[in-house]
Design a protein around this motif. Structure first.
Motif, short mmCIF file in Angstrom:
data_model
loop_
_atom_site.label_atom_id
_atom_site.label_comp_id
_atom_site.label_asym_id
_atom_site.label_seq_id
_atom_site.Cartn_x
_atom_site.Cartn_y
_atom_site.Cartn_z
N ASP A 281 66.21 -14.76 38.06
CA ASP A 281 65.37 -13.79 38.77
C ASP A 281 64.64 -14.56 39.88
O ASP A 281 63.71 -15.32 39.61
N LEU A 282 65.11 -14.36 41.12
CA LEU A 282 64.56 -15.16 42.22
C LEU A 282 63.07 -14.92 42.43
O LEU A 282 62.31 -15.86 42.70
N ALA A 283 62.64 -13.66 42.26
CA ALA A 283 61.21 -13.36 42.45
C ALA A 283 60.40 -14.09 41.38
O ALA A 283 59.35 -14.69 41.67
N ALA A 284 60.90 -14.04 40.15
CA ALA A 284 60.17 -14.72 39.07
C ALA A 284 60.17 -16.24 39.30
O ALA A 284 59.16 -16.91 39.07
N LEU A 285 61.31 -16.75 39.81
CA LEU A 285 61.38 -18.20 40.07
C LEU A 285 60.39 -18.61 41.16
O LEU A 285 59.78 -19.67 41.09
N ARG A 286 60.26 -17.74 42.14
CA ARG A 286 59.33 -18.02 43.23
C ARG A 286 57.89 -18.00 42.73
O ARG A 286 57.06 -18.82 43.11
N ALA A 287 57.63 -17.06 41.82
CA ALA A 287 56.25 -16.89 41.34
C ALA A 287 55.86 -18.03 40.39
O ALA A 287 54.78 -18.61 40.49
N ALA A 328 61.01 -16.95 54.61
CA ALA A 328 59.89 -17.20 55.53
C ALA A 328 59.71 -18.71 55.65
O ALA A 328 60.01 -19.45 54.70
N PRO A 329 59.21 -19.17 56.81
CA PRO A 329 59.11 -20.62 57.04
C PRO A 329 58.29 -21.34 55.97
O PRO A 329 58.55 -22.51 55.67
N ASP A 330 57.33 -20.65 55.37
CA ASP A 330 56.49 -21.32 54.37
C ASP A 330 57.06 -21.19 52.96
O ASP A 330 56.43 -21.59 51.99
N GLN A 331 58.25 -20.62 52.84
CA GLN A 331 58.82 -20.43 51.50
C GLN A 331 59.98 -21.39 51.23
O GLN A 331 60.73 -21.74 52.15
N THR A 332 60.13 -21.78 49.98
CA THR A 332 61.28 -22.61 49.60
C THR A 332 62.55 -21.76 49.71
O THR A 332 62.58 -20.63 49.20
N PRO A 333 63.61 -22.29 50.36
CA PRO A 333 64.85 -21.51 50.43
C PRO A 333 65.37 -21.17 49.02
O PRO A 333 65.21 -21.96 48.09
N ALA A 334 65.99 -19.99 48.94
CA ALA A 334 66.47 -19.51 47.63
C ALA A 334 67.41 -20.52 46.97
O ALA A 334 67.34 -20.77 45.77
#
Ligand SMILES: Nc1ncnc2c1ncn2[C@@H]1O[C@H](COP(=O)(O)OP(=O)(O)OP(=O)(O)O)[C@@H](O)[C@H]1O
Ligand SMILES: O=C(O)[C@@H](O)C(=O)CO
Length: 423
Positions: A281-287, A328-334
């Motif tokens: 779950d990419l959203a969960a991984l990001r969070a 987004a530039p401030d986010q880790t690429p998926a």
């Protein structure tokens, strides 16, 4: 005595090349990363050594430096011939890294030519009139057009390679190959003599017999480049030289970070066949990546408790829509999130008793194998063209059975039936 040294730009590609050398009777060892003195000392009785790098999408300078380090290590082993292994779908960008690495190897070996042979007919890759085909399609019309890291939007190899190299690129068409090794060798000599600078020679090949001709015509070349197919063109030196591969008792897991069409079909097949599975779950991984990995490990270990012999599939991409190309530039690429999560899963699941792994995707395999701290692989039986079981040992001596599957390799049932060699 080690004759052949392979420098592979990803980990699945390294086992792909090693498997084909093994099939031709060469005892082959794969080292993961550039070997240090202790690793080199442990390599005895091999005819070929492949150094697996994770350089396909690295910055160009890093890829070149690592490849030259690999060359130096292979020279120290006494190799006399070198094989630059890249993807049979020529995965690269206009900046590299295929061309810059070839240029650097040519200079280091002080040689004036290298053939460029991505063809691997057993896996559906053929080259005709300098154009690369995947099955019945041009590369640019294949699913590689949508690759998340190296989208391939053209198929003519001179056009792909030209921007990447400072040398000339020539195409040697199929009729010259079909005229036999002597004629092909003479043509390669003629083209090389035309310029004072090294030249890259894209040679057509549509069948394994063509690869055998190319292998004979280049038998004196210090450097060849390509997918793994050209290794199958070598004369067989005996029966396949598989390493003895004891089956490691433990749980089974499939880690699929690959977004390729073949992997997606393999995932769909495994799920339809009832293999327990969980999509990252990419959203969960990001969070909160740790919490997501905790949840995965809990689900996998519960599934093993209920069915200890059943593999569990952890995967990233079920359909094209799952691929997040832009961040987004401030986010880790998926892709980085996925690789880190699957690497973490590998480490945690090994601690929980996983001993048999199928890993899908070259980049993914690099991350997973590094996380497991595996230093070298001995190649066992094949599961599919370009995919073999290997015996892996960690720096601490923990053994695994490991199959590193290139994204687009393997039959649809590889995740369900690929375990047979271990049953
Ligand atoms: N949902 C996603 N969005 C964006 N990138 C992803 C996603 N899922 C996986 N990825 C990344 O895509 C890349 C896939 O590359 P990888 O080399 O592992 O597979 P592949 O290209 O199919 O295999 P191969 O290189 O062997 O052909 C990895 O870096 C992975 O982390
Ligand atoms: O050559 C191939 O297609 C594979 O070994 C590979 O490199 C995919 O990552």
């Amino acid at each position: 005595m080690v004759t052949w040294g392979g420098i592979a730009d990803d980990f699945t590609g390294a086992t792909d090349l090693a498997g084909n050398w093994v099939a031709r009777g060469l005892r082959t060892v794969v080292t993961l990363g550039v070997p240090d003195a202790a690793d080199l000392a442990g390599i005895t009785d091999a005819d070929a050594v492949v150094i697996a790098l994770k350089s396909r999408t690295a910055p160009v300078r890093e890829a070149v430096r690592e490849s030259l380090d690999a060359l130096a290590a292979l020279r120290a082993l006494g190799c006399t011939r070198y094989y630059q292994k890249y993807c049979s779908t020529f995965d690269s960008t206009p900046a590299g890294n295929i061309g810059p690495v070839t240029d650097a190897l040519l200079a280091a070996l002080d040689t004036d030519r290298a053939v460029v042979v991505p063809a691997f007919p057993d896996a559906g890759r053929t080259v005709y009139q300098g154009h690369l085909f995947v099955g019945d399609r041009l590369l640019s019309d294949s699913s590689m057009r949508h690759h998340p890291l190296t989208p391939m939007t053209r198929s003519d190899l001179p056009g792909l390679l030209g921007p990447q190299t400072s040398h000339g690129v020539a195409v040697v068409p199929l009729p010259v190959v079909r005229a036999g090794a002597a004629a092909l060798g003479a043509e390669l000599d003629r083209i090389a003599a035309e310029t004072d600078t090294p030249v890259l020679l894209v040679v057509d090949a549509v069948e394994n017999a063509d690869l055998a001709v190319i292998a004979r015509a280049t038998a004196h070349h210090p450097l060849v480049t390509g997918g793994s197919g050209l290794a199958l063109g070598l004369p067989a030196t005996g029966e396949p030289a598989h390493a003895a591969m004891p089956v490691e008792d433990g749980h089974r897991v499939i880690l699929a970070g690959s977004a390729s069409t073949a992997t997606r079909a393999q995932i769909a097949h495994a799920r339809a066949a009832g293999v327990p599975a969980r999509k990252l779950d990419l959203a969960a991984l990001r969070a909160d990546p740790d919490a997501e990995v905790d949840a995965i490990v809990a689900e996998v270990t519960a599934a093993w408790a209920a069915a200890p012999r059943t593999p569990f599939l952890v995967y990233a991409v079920g359909s094209q829509d799952d691929i997040q190309r832009e961040t987004a530039p401030d986010q880790t690429p998926a892709g980085e999130l996925v690789e880190a999560a699957l690497a973490d899963c590998a480490r945690r699941l090994a601690d929980a008793g996983a001993r048999q792994f199928i890993v899908a995707g070259g980049e993914t395999s690099g991350s997973v194998v590094r996380a497991l701290d595996v230093r070298r692989l001995e190649i066992g039986p094949a599961l599919a063209p370009g995919v073999s079981w290997a015996r892996a040992t960690t720096a601490d001596g923990l053994p695994f059975n490991l199959a590193l599957k290139s994204g687009n390799f393997g039959a649809t049932d590889i995740f369900t039936d690929g375990w047979q060699a271990l049953d």
